[in-house]
Design an enzyme around this catalytic site. Sequence first.
Site, short mmCIF file in Angstrom:
data_model
loop_
_atom_site.label_atom_id
_atom_site.label_comp_id
_atom_site.label_asym_id
_atom_site.label_seq_id
_atom_site.Cartn_x
_atom_site.Cartn_y
_atom_site.Cartn_z
CG ASN A 284 -4.35 -4.41 3.02
OD1 ASN A 284 -3.75 -4.30 1.94
ND2 ASN A 284 -3.75 -4.45 4.19
NE ARG B 199 -2.37 -1.35 3.40
CZ ARG B 199 -2.98 -1.44 4.57
NH1 ARG B 199 -4.27 -1.21 4.68
NH2 ARG B 199 -2.28 -1.75 5.64
#
Lengths: 743, 352
Positions: free
Chosen positions: A36, A18
């Site tokens: 996520n 990320r």
Amino acid sequence: MKSFRITASGIVQGVGFRPFVFRTALKSGVSGFVRNLSGSEVEIVIQGSQDSISKFFSLFFLNLPPQSRLEQITITPLEGDILQGFKILKSEKMRYEASQIPPDFSVCSECIREVLDPGNRRYRYPFNSCVNCGPRFSMMRKVPYDRENTAMVEFPLCDECAQEYNDPDNERRFDAQGISCPKCGPRLYIEDMRGNRLEGDPIKLAGKLLTEGKIIAIKGIGGFHIACDPFDDDVVLTLRARKGRPSKPFAVMSISSDIISNFAEINPLEKDILESPERPIVLLKKREDSPISKHVSPGLDREGFFLYYTPLHYMLLSEVKGNTLVMTSANRHGYPMCTTESCVKEKLSGIVDYMLYHDREIVNRVDDSVIKFAGNRLHILRRGRGYAPLWIRMKSKFKTPAIALGAELQNAGALMFDDKVILTQYVGDTDKLENLQEMEKMLNFLMSTYDVRPRVILVDKNPGYQTRYVANRLSEKFSAEIVEVQHHFAHALSVAADHGSDEGVAIAIDGVGYGDDGNAWGGEILLFTGSEYERSYHLKYVPYPGGDVNALRPRRMLAIFLSQVMTLEEAGKIAGLNENEVIMLRSSLRGNRIYTSSTGRFLDAVSAFLGVCDRRTYEGEPAIRLEASASNGKLLDLDIPVVGNEIDTLKAFEWLISEEGKVNDIALTVQYRLGEALAKAALKLNPQVILVSGGAAVNEYILRGLRENSEGIEVITPRRVPSNDGGIALGQAHYLLQRDRAN
Amino acid sequence: MELPDRKNVITLLHGAGGTYMHSLIRDVFLKLNDGFGEVGLEMMDDAAVVNGIVFTTDSFVIRPIFFRGGDIGRLSVSGTVNDIAMMGGDPQALSLGVVLEEGFPKDMLEKIVESIKKTAEEANVHVVTGDTKVMERGNLDKIVINTAGIGTRPRQLDHNIETLRKSRQPSRWLVPTNLRDGDKIVVTGTLGDHAIAVLSSREGVGFESNVMSDVAPLNKMIMNLLEVGGIADAKDPTRGGLADLLQDWSEKSGLGIFIRESDIPVKDEVRAAVEFLGMDVLELGNEGKAVLAVSPEYVKDVMDALHSDPLGKDATIIGEVRKDLEGVIMETVVGGNRYVGRPLGDPVPRIC
Ligand SMILES: [Fe+3]
Ligand SMILES: [Mg+2]
Ligand SMILES: [Zn+2]
Ligand SMILES: [Zn+2]
């Protein structure tokens, strides 16, 4: 303006994915978000000009984070609102594609550098980690890999750590879920076994105590180790006596490959594996002049070495002489490795003198992995830390989700869905309830992670395996069908799966597995197509009265083999049985109804005959020591013929009785010639390749005998799973795939 | 090589106690069940109860006929007497059916009958009816004996059931449904003696051993224990041994059972032989032992009573009934726990 949704699966959580997307977005100027998803995948939405979008994609594919693995990526155009800026959003419950649970990684070199730098705020911090390194699976309670789903939830970030976590320019700590520092992270303690805490730096204290010859339990990533001085015979023997473990080898941990090269030979392949982020134990050939106590791995020509994988290990090894320690899993005989302080106190008092521990919970027990190179080919002997629970992709898709329960010793289970087989980490011998429960717990963890309900439960054909109890329970709970798979067919299919073959010729050389005729198979040559097989050849049947006792008493097995070529009295005498034992054996033989074609028992008997090993204190010991005893041997004349559909192993015993050469020559010859005989038999089936699996498929000399006599046909062993019973679950999975395809 | 077809013909496994025998009984004989009796066929217990009478039958074949510590005669009385006693009954009378092979020596038959007489006196039961058949040589191996027996309801059983009422609502008889969480599991003596004594006495393959069969009638001992009270159930670990017995209890009571291997009494010599022969002492048959489930508040008195009886001097508490567990679980001496299932008949090798 254009918008896209990207979903990425593979290993994309817990590897700095990320933050990497975030930085890429900033650099390319797109807006949007990343988050996520619960199937362990990552969702990215980007919006921007044609230019910035293409810049995003090129930066994205060029700079993927080092530990990540992209297996599937879907890009779909989106209509939608104008998004402002780029954000990392909270994790979402939904999922599109399942993705991988990240395994545990060893500490990276940058993190070690920080720990060694007196000017750094993480100087001497034993739990230092970053986006590229540190524990993952072992501390995960559930997916997605967010801090609140791990054992790190107990350790809220301090201001400084929070700042690093929120700073997109901090490449190693921005959005890194596992980070901490001496201020906010877990703490280390050392205490004696009465619970008295010692004052001072726990690592320095532990180092000093170890140098004095003390034995210490040390909490690591996936469990506790027991550490002691590997150079001191007395200390190693004390540990052996206290553990009641006469000869099972201990692993040795060191601070660098250079240091290990003083103790053992390391080839470049072995060095790569030793230093990989998975950091498995590698079985290396001992050097003659190694200063390590011979009691660390008695009777063996190899020793298990691994490198530090946490800052704690690194600092501790720096404190002790030779920068090397015995680091063996901390368990009492028969019990799984301890993961909690209370387990150490309860089960290991009397074994260890002190306990060095921290207050971060170990959520999932993960044992160290073990690797061996035989003939320059990699064999996984134990698939644990670093490898599990990564999945294995199959060539086609499963009709329904399913579960495989493997066999019984050194076992691992598996969950399968779509085209994936996820093996649990090595859970140990599931003839122990504790391990059986651990396997069930892991399977439940995997089922909830991937939100699947199994419709099929695969088990070994053996009606006596304890996994049957779990099978019955799961089958009831999920109304799932129980499907039995023959043990050696599963072994064969574990290599087949690894190489994507649906038909072929497979050799299963093994201890014992339940045969279709109720006998104890273990030296089988199978010709298979899909889910059907024919047992074309096998080692000559010999009586197997009393079953398992023959595995525990190699001399009894030897007497049985010999009794096939001479009277039982003579056989008993050579095997060293006393008179009453001979009579008892006669009594057993008279009522005998069961026979074996086991390779393991054949090797055990030869081992006993040569006086190499006549007691089994750990799995495969007589055979493993027989292999070790062949070191530097030369090949003698011996023909083990194929008669009908049997490989006549009795010829080897006739030869042994008359042969008077050196032990290593004889040991090498028997193993090599067995390989040769297996190759001869397999070649009669006109194979394209010869698949080899089973517990004995890591034996150097049998493999050499096979390879050098296969007339150029390639001989293949499993690469991604153990060829021992730790790989059975994969074979069972492949069976289901083949069976359902045929239907 | 000829291998037994285990599905469509009867093999020795079907008579060995354990899984095969259980499925045979379930699949074939249970068809006879019509619900008759206070304790009827469907209970598949040691004995039935009909109109207050405890009733049971058993056939005996054994090689050799005379073994260290006993013979087929003593065995055929003890077996039936014990089955009645394990229901809580007081054995009264036996029938005796004898099938002989042509050529059987008469003096041997007389010895067997003498042994029957002595054992019946010991147990205070009476052989009151009988039958004899002779079969052609080769159609039978020497001798088969069948005994059936009846017993009455003793006042000791009433007392015992009364003591159970404090902790549960018991049946009127000693049956597995009486088991409750926390009951102690007691074995009344060392296990495996009979099996090893018989094996070691076998002609041609007999090995050196001093182990004597434990074959004995247990009715007097059980009666004394009922006087003490707190006995939820009693059962004798004959074919299929302790493993089969505990599995039975667990299934019929719906409760888990936990035992400790280290507490199971086994003679050193038996242990050594069992180990070398590759047998499992939990699965061996015994002919003079009982396993008891005892309410915890009575266990001390029960143990005292056992220890003062020569037949119970080695009695040990080996575990307890646990409602938090499923099935039968044993803490092993090598470490860790495992499920103890029904014997599968032949040893099934598991070690790879
Ligand atoms: Fe195997
Ligand atoms: Mg009863
Ligand atoms: Zn790092
Ligand atoms: Zn901090």
